[in-house]
Design a protein around this motif. Sequence first.
Motif, short mmCIF file in Angstrom:
data_model
loop_
_atom_site.label_atom_id
_atom_site.label_comp_id
_atom_site.label_asym_id
_atom_site.label_seq_id
_atom_site.Cartn_x
_atom_site.Cartn_y
_atom_site.Cartn_z
N ILE A 172 -82.95 72.64 -71.70
CA ILE A 172 -81.51 72.93 -71.64
C ILE A 172 -81.20 73.87 -70.47
O ILE A 172 -80.21 73.69 -69.75
N THR A 173 -82.05 74.88 -70.28
CA THR A 173 -81.86 75.81 -69.16
C THR A 173 -81.87 75.07 -67.83
O THR A 173 -81.02 75.30 -66.96
N ASN A 174 -82.83 74.18 -67.66
CA ASN A 174 -82.91 73.41 -66.41
C ASN A 174 -81.72 72.47 -66.26
O ASN A 174 -81.29 72.18 -65.14
N ALA A 175 -81.19 72.00 -67.38
CA ALA A 175 -80.07 71.06 -67.31
C ALA A 175 -78.82 71.70 -66.76
O ALA A 175 -77.99 71.02 -66.12
N VAL A 176 -78.61 73.00 -66.99
CA VAL A 176 -77.38 73.65 -66.55
C VAL A 176 -77.50 74.26 -65.16
O VAL A 176 -76.48 74.62 -64.56
N LEU A 177 -78.69 74.40 -64.64
CA LEU A 177 -78.87 75.06 -63.34
C LEU A 177 -78.18 74.35 -62.18
O LEU A 177 -77.67 75.01 -61.27
N PRO A 178 -78.13 73.02 -62.15
CA PRO A 178 -77.49 72.37 -61.00
C PRO A 178 -76.03 72.74 -60.81
O PRO A 178 -75.46 72.47 -59.74
N SER A 179 -75.38 73.35 -61.80
CA SER A 179 -73.96 73.70 -61.64
C SER A 179 -73.76 74.74 -60.54
O SER A 179 -72.68 74.82 -59.96
N PHE A 208 -73.57 81.10 -69.27
CA PHE A 208 -74.20 82.38 -68.94
C PHE A 208 -75.40 82.27 -68.00
O PHE A 208 -75.70 83.23 -67.28
N VAL A 209 -76.11 81.16 -67.99
CA VAL A 209 -77.25 81.04 -67.07
C VAL A 209 -76.78 81.11 -65.62
O VAL A 209 -77.28 81.92 -64.83
N PRO A 210 -75.80 80.29 -65.21
CA PRO A 210 -75.32 80.42 -63.82
C PRO A 210 -74.58 81.73 -63.57
O PRO A 210 -74.70 82.32 -62.49
N MET A 211 -73.83 82.23 -64.56
CA MET A 211 -73.08 83.47 -64.37
C MET A 211 -74.03 84.64 -64.13
O MET A 211 -73.88 85.41 -63.17
N PHE A 212 -75.02 84.81 -65.00
CA PHE A 212 -75.98 85.89 -64.82
C PHE A 212 -76.88 85.65 -63.61
O PHE A 212 -77.37 86.60 -62.99
N GLY A 213 -77.08 84.37 -63.27
CA GLY A 213 -77.87 84.07 -62.07
C GLY A 213 -77.20 84.59 -60.82
O GLY A 213 -77.86 85.09 -59.91
N LEU A 214 -75.88 84.51 -60.77
CA LEU A 214 -75.15 84.97 -59.59
C LEU A 214 -75.17 86.50 -59.45
O LEU A 214 -74.89 87.02 -58.36
N VAL A 215 -75.48 87.22 -60.55
CA VAL A 215 -75.61 88.67 -60.42
C VAL A 215 -77.09 89.07 -60.36
O VAL A 215 -77.43 90.25 -60.49
N GLY A 216 -77.97 88.07 -60.18
CA GLY A 216 -79.36 88.36 -59.88
C GLY A 216 -80.34 88.29 -61.03
O GLY A 216 -81.48 88.75 -60.88
#
Length: 541
Positions: free
Chosen positions: A195-202, A446-454
């Motif tokens: 599921i985590t990998n599925a949302v990363l392309p966004s 939250f995965v992409p949101m928190f990813g953008l803050v590192g």
Amino acid sequence: MTNSTATAEPTRSDKLLSALERAGNKLPQPFNLFIWLFLIVGVVGTAAALAGVTVQVPGAKDATVVKGLFTGEGLAWFTSNIGQNYVGFPPLVTVLPILLAIGIAEKTGFLSAAIRAAIGSAPRWLLPYMVGFLGVVGSIMADSVFVILPPLAAMAFKAVGRSPVAGLLGGFAAAGAGYSTSIVPTSLDALFAGITNAVLPSVPTVAAAAAPVNPVSNYYFNVVSSIVLSIAAGFIIEKIIEPRLVRQGISDAEVESSGDSVLTIDDDGVEVTVDTNEAVGHELTDAERRGLKFGGWGVLITGLVILAAVLVPFSPWRNAEGEFLPRSPLLNSIVFIVFVLFAVGGFLYGKTSGSIKGFNAVPQLMGLALKDMIPFLVLAFVMGQFIALFNWSGIGSWIAVAGADGLKASGLTGFGVIILFVMLCSVLNLFIISGSSMWTIMAAVFVPMFGLVGLEPAFVQAAFRVGDSATQVITPMNPYMIVLLTYLRRYIPNAGFGNLMSGMLPFVVPFWLLWLGVLAIYYFAGLPLGPGNDIFIETLR
């Protein structure tokens, strides 16, 4: 824990549970929920597309144009990709192979026999901690642990002169409150990683900079969490639950069961049948001991062969630099390794114990495992459509960038925001107990949101684990609470949900705080969560 009568005035805990039950019953079933979410994303995306909304993802050269489902382009995309959206749903790639092997180990009796052997061999003083450990790591058996472990723990406690109710409650609480962790990779790890990998392309910039997520991305964190929670569960059973039962004079004598012996639970359309009068013995037969011996040796030898194959110089499972981290064929082979270990151990156990006649039984066992997964396979169809639309439409990028900017503006970019995230997961877990359903919803935002803050996706996934488990043992939305109540009534005939609540609450808060504490140690010490998975995306900090 008091024996309440049917005519007693409802207690405060009874009223709270009833309120939770009413609120939860108003939620759509998971399949319907994701249809609604799909339509909401489609409508919002279409409105944004008509308004010409674009979003500039940090690090990307071009702005992302938000697209709508209910446009010509969107409808053509959906009708052309409905099949690919389903079969391309990443969790299917990892979960199904692992589940086939775990099915062999479970259906032959290998896993159940291993649990019974561990409980039966534990000395009296160690028994609470052994039950805690088996409960915490019991997610390897999926939901079966809720039916198998509690009555076995009760019998083991009674056999050594301890309170069977303490074993019953402790086994269930440890299994439920620690469900999202284990010392060995399970199908749940594969499911979360998919599921985590599925949302990363966004958010492509996060996907490109983040470390790959696989079934062992949280492994180090899981091992430490399992040990801490196992010790905590044993301590709570021994120092809080059992003394309280003794003070209240709860009898260890079982009462005669009345009414039907079969309990059927409707769990999201799945019928779960439990024979509540069936005696579950914890003593192993000679055949089962022989099967455990050969199965255990099979797992050990297979593991040593795999280890030798990857450690030799110039192993094909190393990367181009001759290393294993951060990316290598070895890390991409985790699903295979888990598959072969469970399959070998389960088959050798079944063959030597006599639970199967030969290799011809293997495809039948695999088929039974897939049959158990039919509800998930159906749910995965709509989950796959939702995730695919979320990524394709650009809604994920839009929300992630807006959320990340909001976090930075508020100053809540440290561990404080992680605590709020875990609290949100814990509250939602009272109403949505399906971990895959809730992580699909939470990860998309939250995965992409928190990813953008590192923050690495693997760390966000680890934080979700903390909030996903602890509160599921105090919600009537958990169908296995009814199973536990049935077992409990063997000892307390008039037991109700208030009795369960008082027995489960001593586990919930300590588990939540201790698990959050482990997460905090990893965060502030910058410790790796698993092979090749750190806390921060260094290039985005």
